[in-house]
Design a protein around this motif. Structure first.
Motif, PDB file in Angstrom:
ATOM      1  N   TRP A 104      -6.391  -8.336   8.335  1.00 41.22           N
ATOM      2  CA  TRP A 104      -5.091  -7.842   7.873  1.00 41.22           C
ATOM      3  C   TRP A 104      -4.174  -7.654   9.053  1.00 41.22           C
ATOM      4  CZ3 TRP A 104      -5.721  -2.142   5.814  1.00 41.22           C
ATOM      5  CH2 TRP A 104      -6.334  -1.351   6.768  1.00 41.22           C
ATOM      6  N   ASN A 105      -2.887  -7.490   8.762  1.00 38.69           N
ATOM      7  CA  ASN A 105      -1.906  -7.331   9.840  1.00 38.69           C
ATOM      8  C   ASN A 105      -1.497  -5.870  10.050  1.00 38.69           C
ATOM      9  OD1 ASN A 105      -0.328  -6.874   7.569  1.00 38.69           O
ATOM     10  ND2 ASN A 105       1.365  -8.164   8.258  1.00 38.69           N
ATOM     11  N   TYR A 106      -2.230  -4.952   9.492  1.00 38.14           N
ATOM     12  CA  TYR A 106      -1.934  -3.525   9.654  1.00 38.14           C
ATOM     13  C   TYR A 106      -2.235  -3.115  11.095  1.00 38.14           C
ATOM     14  CZ  TYR A 106      -2.440   1.535   9.088  1.00 38.14           C
ATOM     15  OH  TYR A 106      -2.332   2.895   9.223  1.00 38.14           O
ATOM     16  N   ILE A 122       0.844  -1.186   0.000  1.00 38.67           N
ATOM     17  CA  ILE A 122       0.000   0.000   0.000  1.00 38.67           C
ATOM     18  C   ILE A 122       0.883   1.241   0.000  1.00 38.67           C
ATOM     19  CG2 ILE A 122      -1.773   1.288   1.253  1.00 38.67           C
ATOM     20  CD1 ILE A 122      -2.803  -1.349   0.118  1.00 38.67           C
ATOM     21  N   LYS A 123       0.585   2.148  -0.922  1.00 42.56           N
ATOM     22  CA  LYS A 123       1.358   3.396  -1.044  1.00 42.56           C
ATOM     23  C   LYS A 123       0.470   4.576  -0.673  1.00 42.56           C
ATOM     24  CE  LYS A 123       3.814   6.315  -4.335  1.00 42.56           C
ATOM     25  NZ  LYS A 123       4.296   6.466  -5.716  1.00 42.56           N
ATOM     26  N   ILE A 176       4.101   0.418   2.265  1.00 42.65           N
ATOM     27  CA  ILE A 176       4.214  -0.584   3.324  1.00 42.65           C
ATOM     28  C   ILE A 176       3.564  -1.897   2.863  1.00 42.65           C
ATOM     29  CG2 ILE A 176       4.248   1.134   5.166  1.00 42.65           C
ATOM     30  CD1 ILE A 176       1.333   0.208   5.805  1.00 42.65           C
ATOM     31  N   PRO A 177       4.137  -3.022   3.262  1.00 37.77           N
ATOM     32  CA  PRO A 177       3.497  -4.298   2.939  1.00 37.77           C
ATOM     33  C   PRO A 177       2.384  -4.584   3.948  1.00 37.77           C
ATOM     34  CG  PRO A 177       5.544  -4.691   4.088  1.00 37.77           C
ATOM     35  CD  PRO A 177       5.439  -3.198   3.901  1.00 37.77           C
ATOM     36  N   ILE A 178       1.281  -5.065   3.448  1.00 34.73           N
ATOM     37  CA  ILE A 178       0.180  -5.479   4.307  1.00 34.73           C
ATOM     38  C   ILE A 178      -0.245  -6.878   3.882  1.00 34.73           C
ATOM     39  CG2 ILE A 178      -2.225  -5.071   4.951  1.00 34.73           C
ATOM     40  CD1 ILE A 178      -1.702  -2.107   4.752  1.00 34.73           C
ATOM     41  N   GLN A 179      -0.369  -7.734   4.860  1.00 31.29           N
ATOM     42  CA  GLN A 179      -0.793  -9.101   4.577  1.00 31.29           C
ATOM     43  C   GLN A 179      -2.286  -9.228   4.879  1.00 31.29           C
ATOM     44  OE1 GLN A 179       0.658 -12.366   7.087  1.00 31.29           O
ATOM     45  NE2 GLN A 179       1.295 -13.344   5.175  1.00 31.29           N
ATOM     46  N   PHE A 180      -3.034  -9.675   3.872  1.00 38.26           N
ATOM     47  CA  PHE A 180      -4.456  -9.937   4.035  1.00 38.26           C
ATOM     48  C   PHE A 180      -4.635 -11.428   4.264  1.00 38.26           C
ATOM     49  CE2 PHE A 180      -4.422  -5.954   1.723  1.00 38.26           C
ATOM     50  CZ  PHE A 180      -5.366  -5.222   2.428  1.00 38.26           C
TER      51      PHE A 180
END
Length: 152
Positions: free
Chosen positions: A109-111, A79-80, A122-126
């Motif tokens: 998600w892990n945000y 995500i930008k 940033i990387p976000i894992q769903f």
């Protein structure tokens, strides 16, 4: 030369016209104009989603493929912050098809509410969890809505 005679109405119109011309000239002689340019930046908030950390391959759809009951699947999306102000994110899942799919399928998600600076990626894992009690649903779809909110 022919002698021109004007009636009272014509004389009055000429007098008014001459008065306006003289007043206009006097106004122009006693006024001044100043132009002051204005510039600024309007705060913008925006996010973009990509499959890669360099933000070159945009996410247009997340395809979860064939999912088994009781399984958990994950996809990493980058995500930008495409705005010019720091922001935080929130998500909402909408438009389930079929509507009862949300009873058996959960998206998380892990945000962790971290602040994302402008142009930061940033990387976000769903994580998609399929209940082992799911039945009667062969296909599903939903819309994932990611909202950026300005950080004061």
């Amino acid at each position: 030369m022919e002698n021109l005679e004007f009636g009272l109405g014509a004389k009055l119109a000429i007098a008014i016209l001459l008065g306006l011309i003289i007043a206009g000239a006097a106004y122009a002689a006693i006024t001044s104009t100043l132009v002051i340019p204005n510039v600024g930046t309007v705060t913008t908030i925006g996010v973009e989603a990509y499959w890669d950390a360099n933000a070159t391959n945009p996410v247009e759809q997340i395809d979860w493929g064939t999912c088994d009951p009781g399984a958990i699947y994950n996809k990493t999306v980058y995500i930008k912050n495409s705005g010019n102000s720091p922001c935080t994110l929130s998500i909402e899942v909408q438009d389930w098809n079929p509507q009862n799919a949300s009873n058996y399928i959960v998206l998380a998600w892990n945000y962790t509410n971290q602040v994302i600076d402008p142009d930061e990626i940033i990387p976000i894992q769903f994580l998609l969890t399929i209940s082992d009690e799911i039945s009667g649903i062969e296909q599903f779809s939903f819309n994932l809505v990611i909202t950026a909110s300005e950080v004061a």
